[in-house]
Design a protein around this motif. Structure first.
Motif, PDB file in Angstrom:
ATOM      1  N   THR A  53      33.638 -40.807   0.708  1.00 49.77           N
ATOM      2  CA  THR A  53      35.060 -40.647   0.985  1.00 49.77           C
ATOM      3  C   THR A  53      35.581 -39.272   0.558  1.00 49.77           C
ATOM      4  O   THR A  53      36.786 -39.044   0.533  1.00 49.77           O
ATOM      5  CB  THR A  53      35.882 -41.745   0.291  1.00 49.77           C
ATOM      6  OG1 THR A  53      35.654 -41.669  -1.117  1.00 49.77           O
ATOM      7  CG2 THR A  53      35.506 -43.121   0.811  1.00 49.77           C
ATOM      8  N   GLU A  73      39.515 -39.653  -0.074  1.00 48.75           N
ATOM      9  CA  GLU A  73      40.209 -40.741   0.604  1.00 48.75           C
ATOM     10  C   GLU A  73      40.765 -41.736  -0.405  1.00 48.75           C
ATOM     11  O   GLU A  73      40.103 -42.096  -1.375  1.00 48.75           O
ATOM     12  CB  GLU A  73      39.244 -41.461   1.555  1.00 48.75           C
ATOM     13  CG  GLU A  73      39.894 -42.573   2.345  1.00 48.75           C
ATOM     14  CD  GLU A  73      38.935 -43.252   3.292  1.00 48.75           C
ATOM     15  OE1 GLU A  73      38.722 -44.476   3.141  1.00 48.75           O
ATOM     16  OE2 GLU A  73      38.371 -42.557   4.175  1.00 48.75           O
ATOM     17  N   PHE A  75      43.937 -45.145  -0.348  1.00 51.34           N
ATOM     18  CA  PHE A  75      44.410 -46.209   0.539  1.00 51.34           C
ATOM     19  C   PHE A  75      45.875 -46.496   0.247  1.00 51.34           C
ATOM     20  O   PHE A  75      46.272 -46.663  -0.912  1.00 51.34           O
ATOM     21  CB  PHE A  75      43.580 -47.485   0.332  1.00 51.34           C
ATOM     22  CG  PHE A  75      43.863 -48.545   1.349  1.00 51.34           C
ATOM     23  CD1 PHE A  75      43.328 -48.464   2.626  1.00 51.34           C
ATOM     24  CD2 PHE A  75      44.677 -49.623   1.038  1.00 51.34           C
ATOM     25  CE1 PHE A  75      43.597 -49.440   3.571  1.00 51.34           C
ATOM     26  CE2 PHE A  75      44.948 -50.599   1.972  1.00 51.34           C
ATOM     27  CZ  PHE A  75      44.406 -50.520   3.242  1.00 51.34           C
ATOM     28  N   SER A  76      46.673 -46.525   1.304  1.00 52.52           N
ATOM     29  CA  SER A  76      48.081 -46.866   1.179  1.00 52.52           C
ATOM     30  C   SER A  76      48.237 -48.363   1.409  1.00 52.52           C
ATOM     31  O   SER A  76      48.025 -48.852   2.531  1.00 52.52           O
ATOM     32  CB  SER A  76      48.923 -46.095   2.207  1.00 52.52           C
ATOM     33  OG  SER A  76      50.242 -46.613   2.239  1.00 52.52           O
ATOM     34  N   LYS A  81      46.617 -48.565   5.455  1.00 52.54           N
ATOM     35  CA  LYS A  81      45.766 -47.577   6.111  1.00 52.54           C
ATOM     36  C   LYS A  81      45.252 -46.590   5.062  1.00 52.54           C
ATOM     37  O   LYS A  81      45.866 -46.406   4.011  1.00 52.54           O
ATOM     38  CB  LYS A  81      46.565 -46.798   7.166  1.00 52.54           C
ATOM     39  CG  LYS A  81      46.990 -47.637   8.342  1.00 52.54           C
ATOM     40  CD  LYS A  81      47.710 -46.775   9.361  1.00 52.54           C
ATOM     41  CE  LYS A  81      48.098 -47.630  10.570  1.00 52.54           C
ATOM     42  NZ  LYS A  81      48.823 -46.837  11.555  1.00 52.54           N
ATOM     43  N   PRO A  82      44.148 -45.911   5.389  1.00 53.18           N
ATOM     44  CA  PRO A  82      43.644 -44.903   4.462  1.00 53.18           C
ATOM     45  C   PRO A  82      44.549 -43.669   4.437  1.00 53.18           C
ATOM     46  O   PRO A  82      45.267 -43.386   5.410  1.00 53.18           O
ATOM     47  CB  PRO A  82      42.263 -44.554   5.022  1.00 53.18           C
ATOM     48  CG  PRO A  82      42.352 -44.871   6.471  1.00 53.18           C
ATOM     49  CD  PRO A  82      43.301 -46.039   6.578  1.00 53.18           C
ATOM     50  N   LEU A  83      44.510 -42.967   3.315  1.00 55.12           N
ATOM     51  CA  LEU A  83      45.228 -41.701   3.168  1.00 55.12           C
ATOM     52  C   LEU A  83      44.249 -40.666   2.658  1.00 55.12           C
ATOM     53  O   LEU A  83      43.157 -41.001   2.195  1.00 55.12           O
ATOM     54  CB  LEU A  83      46.423 -41.856   2.210  1.00 55.12           C
ATOM     55  CG  LEU A  83      46.113 -42.265   0.765  1.00 55.12           C
ATOM     56  CD1 LEU A  83      45.789 -41.060  -0.114  1.00 55.12           C
ATOM     57  CD2 LEU A  83      47.306 -43.002   0.180  1.00 55.12           C
ATOM     58  N   LEU A  84      44.626 -39.402   2.758  1.00 55.03           N
ATOM     59  CA  LEU A  84      43.777 -38.327   2.270  1.00 55.03           C
ATOM     60  C   LEU A  84      44.516 -37.588   1.170  1.00 55.03           C
ATOM     61  O   LEU A  84      45.619 -37.084   1.391  1.00 55.03           O
ATOM     62  CB  LEU A  84      43.408 -37.360   3.399  1.00 55.03           C
ATOM     63  CG  LEU A  84      42.325 -36.335   3.070  1.00 55.03           C
ATOM     64  CD1 LEU A  84      40.993 -37.028   2.757  1.00 55.03           C
ATOM     65  CD2 LEU A  84      42.151 -35.360   4.222  1.00 55.03           C
ATOM     66  N   ALA A 112      42.659 -35.023   9.075  1.00 48.60           N
ATOM     67  CA  ALA A 112      43.296 -36.287   8.687  1.00 48.60           C
ATOM     68  C   ALA A 112      43.742 -37.086   9.906  1.00 48.60           C
ATOM     69  O   ALA A 112      43.585 -38.308   9.948  1.00 48.60           O
ATOM     70  CB  ALA A 112      44.476 -36.014   7.755  1.00 48.60           C
ATOM     71  N   TYR A 117      43.997 -41.139   9.085  1.00 48.32           N
ATOM     72  CA  TYR A 117      44.740 -41.290   7.834  1.00 48.32           C
ATOM     73  C   TYR A 117      46.233 -41.380   8.121  1.00 48.32           C
ATOM     74  O   TYR A 117      46.740 -40.745   9.044  1.00 48.32           O
ATOM     75  CB  TYR A 117      44.458 -40.113   6.892  1.00 48.32           C
ATOM     76  CG  TYR A 117      43.021 -40.051   6.429  1.00 48.32           C
ATOM     77  CD1 TYR A 117      42.464 -41.067   5.674  1.00 48.32           C
ATOM     78  CD2 TYR A 117      42.217 -38.967   6.749  1.00 48.32           C
ATOM     79  CE1 TYR A 117      41.150 -41.010   5.247  1.00 48.32           C
ATOM     80  CE2 TYR A 117      40.900 -38.900   6.320  1.00 48.32           C
ATOM     81  CZ  TYR A 117      40.373 -39.930   5.570  1.00 48.32           C
ATOM     82  OH  TYR A 117      39.074 -39.874   5.148  1.00 48.32           O
ATOM     83  N   CYS A 118      46.949 -42.166   7.321  1.00 49.66           N
ATOM     84  CA  CYS A 118      48.382 -42.342   7.526  1.00 49.66           C
ATOM     85  C   CYS A 118      49.203 -41.227   6.896  1.00 49.66           C
ATOM     86  O   CYS A 118      50.348 -40.995   7.297  1.00 49.66           O
ATOM     87  CB  CYS A 118      48.857 -43.699   7.021  1.00 49.66           C
ATOM     88  SG  CYS A 118      48.753 -43.926   5.228  1.00 49.66           S
ATOM     89  N   ILE A 120      48.859 -37.445   4.029  1.00 53.40           N
ATOM     90  CA  ILE A 120      48.125 -36.568   3.132  1.00 53.40           C
ATOM     91  C   ILE A 120      48.965 -36.445   1.867  1.00 53.40           C
ATOM     92  O   ILE A 120      50.177 -36.237   1.942  1.00 53.40           O
ATOM     93  CB  ILE A 120      47.916 -35.171   3.748  1.00 53.40           C
ATOM     94  CG1 ILE A 120      47.173 -35.271   5.071  1.00 53.40           C
ATOM     95  CG2 ILE A 120      47.166 -34.264   2.773  1.00 53.40           C
ATOM     96  CD1 ILE A 120      47.147 -33.965   5.850  1.00 53.40           C
TER      97      ILE A 120
END
Length: 160
Positions: A53, A73, A75-76, A81-84, A112, A117-118, A120
């Motif tokens: 990740t 990575e 997670f929100s 959803k994943p975030l960066l 992203a 990703y949702c 950053i």
């Protein structure tokens, strides 16, 4: 000529440049003012390789490393959803004021979006005004859920 790439930590040159750039950043006042420990320098690349990740971005001015971003990575839960998270972001002092940070941010944003990703996220020191200006110009804002509750504050608890 400026080139922005997704680093391959199995590539010896990329691995060397990541360590050199991170060590330069660590020695900068905005990075804490101290070189990376011997332990970190010896083990960081192998540790990063084990984490699927982690995304590492390098900027090259010609064949010289000029910028680094290490993103991880997260997670929100609210977006599911994943975030960066941009954990480390630095431009070498010899290359500052050349818009390398802007180009790196554009590259990270495209990455992203491509990876779904949702958002950053990043953290920045209050008095790092050049970095804060860059981030604001790139669309970042302080984090708050309700203006009445105020903005989020970054905190840490060191365990070692």
């Amino acid at each position: 000529m400026l080139t922005i790439i997704n680093a391959d930590l199995h590539n010896e040159q990329h691995a060397h440049d990541v360590l050199a750039m991170l060590n330069s950043y660590a020695q900068d006042p905005m990075g804490g003012g101290e070189a990376l420990s011997d332990y970190c320098q010896k083990n960081l690349i192998n540790e990063l390789k084990t984490r699927n990740t982690v995304r590492v971005v390098l900027a090259y001015a010609g064949d010289q490393a000029a910028g680094l971003a290490i993103c991880i990575e997260g997670f929100s839960t609210f977006a599911c959803k994943p975030l960066l998270n941009i954990h480390d972001f630095a431009v070498h002092p010899d290359f500052r004021s050349q818009h390398i940070g802007v180009r790196m941010m554009e590259h990270i944003t495209r990455l992203a979006v491509e990876l779904g990703y949702c958002k950053i996220t990043l953290e920045v020191l209050e008095r790092n005004l050049p970095a804060r200006q860059l981030y604001l110009k790139q669309g970042f804002a302080t984090y708050e859920l309700d203006p009445a509750m105020g903005g989020a504050i970054m905190m840490q608890k060191k365990l070692n």
